[in-house]
Scaffold this motif. Structure first.
Motif, short mmCIF file in Angstrom:
data_model
loop_
_atom_site.label_atom_id
_atom_site.label_comp_id
_atom_site.label_asym_id
_atom_site.label_seq_id
_atom_site.Cartn_x
_atom_site.Cartn_y
_atom_site.Cartn_z
N UNK A 1 0.88 -1.34 0.06
CA UNK A 1 -0.05 0.02 -0.12
C UNK A 1 0.82 1.31 -0.04
N UNK A 2 1.71 1.20 0.61
CA UNK A 2 2.69 2.34 0.86
C UNK A 2 3.47 2.50 -0.65
N UNK A 3 4.05 1.36 -1.07
CA UNK A 3 4.48 1.31 -2.60
C UNK A 3 3.48 2.09 -3.50
N UNK A 4 2.44 1.76 -3.42
CA UNK A 4 1.43 2.24 -4.31
C UNK A 4 1.17 3.60 -4.12
N UNK A 5 0.98 4.03 -3.08
CA UNK A 5 0.68 5.50 -2.51
C UNK A 5 2.07 6.44 -2.95
N UNK A 6 3.34 5.79 -2.74
CA UNK A 6 4.44 6.61 -3.26
C UNK A 6 4.53 6.64 -4.78
N UNK A 7 4.24 5.59 -5.43
CA UNK A 7 4.29 5.59 -6.82
C UNK A 7 3.21 6.63 -7.39
N UNK A 8 1.94 6.73 -6.99
CA UNK A 8 0.97 7.35 -7.55
C UNK A 8 0.83 8.86 -7.20
N UNK A 9 1.60 9.16 -5.78
CA UNK A 9 1.48 10.40 -5.23
C UNK A 9 0.12 10.64 -4.64
N UNK A 10 -0.32 9.49 -3.82
CA UNK A 10 -1.61 9.48 -3.40
C UNK A 10 -1.90 10.58 -2.30
N UNK A 11 -3.11 10.94 -2.21
CA UNK A 11 -3.61 11.72 -1.20
C UNK A 11 -3.96 11.22 0.17
N UNK A 12 -4.55 10.03 -0.03
CA UNK A 12 -4.98 9.47 0.97
C UNK A 12 -4.80 7.67 0.71
N UNK A 13 -4.85 6.82 2.04
CA UNK A 13 -4.93 5.61 1.82
C UNK A 13 -6.33 5.19 2.69
N UNK A 14 -7.10 4.61 1.96
CA UNK A 14 -8.29 4.35 2.86
C UNK A 14 -8.30 2.54 3.18
N UNK B 1 -1.11 4.49 12.03
CA UNK B 1 0.05 5.17 11.82
C UNK B 1 -0.28 6.62 11.48
N UNK B 2 -1.40 6.99 11.01
CA UNK B 2 -1.71 8.33 10.55
C UNK B 2 -1.23 8.82 9.18
N UNK B 3 -0.08 8.49 8.99
CA UNK B 3 0.59 8.74 7.58
C UNK B 3 1.60 7.58 7.35
N UNK B 4 1.56 7.53 6.03
CA UNK B 4 2.68 6.53 5.43
C UNK B 4 3.19 6.57 4.15
N UNK B 5 4.25 7.00 4.05
CA UNK B 5 5.13 7.52 2.61
C UNK B 5 4.37 8.88 2.32
N UNK B 6 4.13 9.57 3.50
CA UNK B 6 3.57 10.81 3.38
C UNK B 6 2.08 11.07 3.10
N UNK B 7 1.32 9.88 3.03
CA UNK B 7 -0.01 9.87 2.71
C UNK B 7 -0.82 9.70 4.11
N UNK B 8 -1.80 10.44 4.11
CA UNK B 8 -2.81 10.33 5.34
C UNK B 8 -3.47 8.93 5.05
#
Length: 141
Positions: free
Chosen positions: A94-107, A116-123
């Motif tokens: 999930x962190x890899x995907x968030x980093x790859x796409x520049x995600x705003x949120x992980x649901x 964790x509140x944030x992972x890879x800079x993503x809420x």
């Protein structure tokens, strides 16, 4: 509300497609204009889970649900690798995907991840929390 890139965890998709309830209702009501991002790992996990006997889904029902997921979501094979700390290693994808796409949120529905509140800079938040924020934002003049 502006368009966001949302990483959707497998547990959210399983909940949305396996039973009626709050997540199913929220999923059906739509997440437009947002981009819903999944990886092959997420998609495979959803398929494996929906095939479990406890869900009582026929093969054609599973196929229709998977087809709907692919119509709603963008499937991305992440090349990026998140090197930071993560509560549970099985969720690193999930962190890899968030980093790859520049995600705003992980649901997600994973308690350890939400802490964790944030992972890879993503809420990180639950689907219900996101829907609640979206609802409040749409009522703000």
């Amino acid at each position: 509300m502006k368009e966001l890139k949302l990483v959707i965890d497998a547990n959210i998709l399983v909940s949305a497609y396996s039973a009626t309830g709050r997540i199913n209702d929220l999923w059906k009501s739509g997440l437009t204009p947002h981009q819903l991002m999944i990886s092959p790992e997420i998609f495979a996990e959803v398929e494996r889970t929906l095939r479990q006997a406890e869900f009582h889904l026929a093969p054609n029902e599973i196929k229709e649900r998977l087809k709907d997921i692919l119509e709603r979501c963008v499937l991305v094979r992440p090349k990026a690798r998140f090197n930071g700390e993560i509560a549970d290693e099985k969720d690193r994808h999930l962190a890899n995907l968030a980093l790859e796409v520049g995600a705003d949120r992980i649901l997600t529905g994973e308690t350890a991840l939400k802490k964790s509140v944030t992972i890879a800079g993503t809420s990180v938040m639950s689907f219900a929390e996101f829907a609640s924020q979206k609802s409040r934002a749409s009522r703000t003049p």
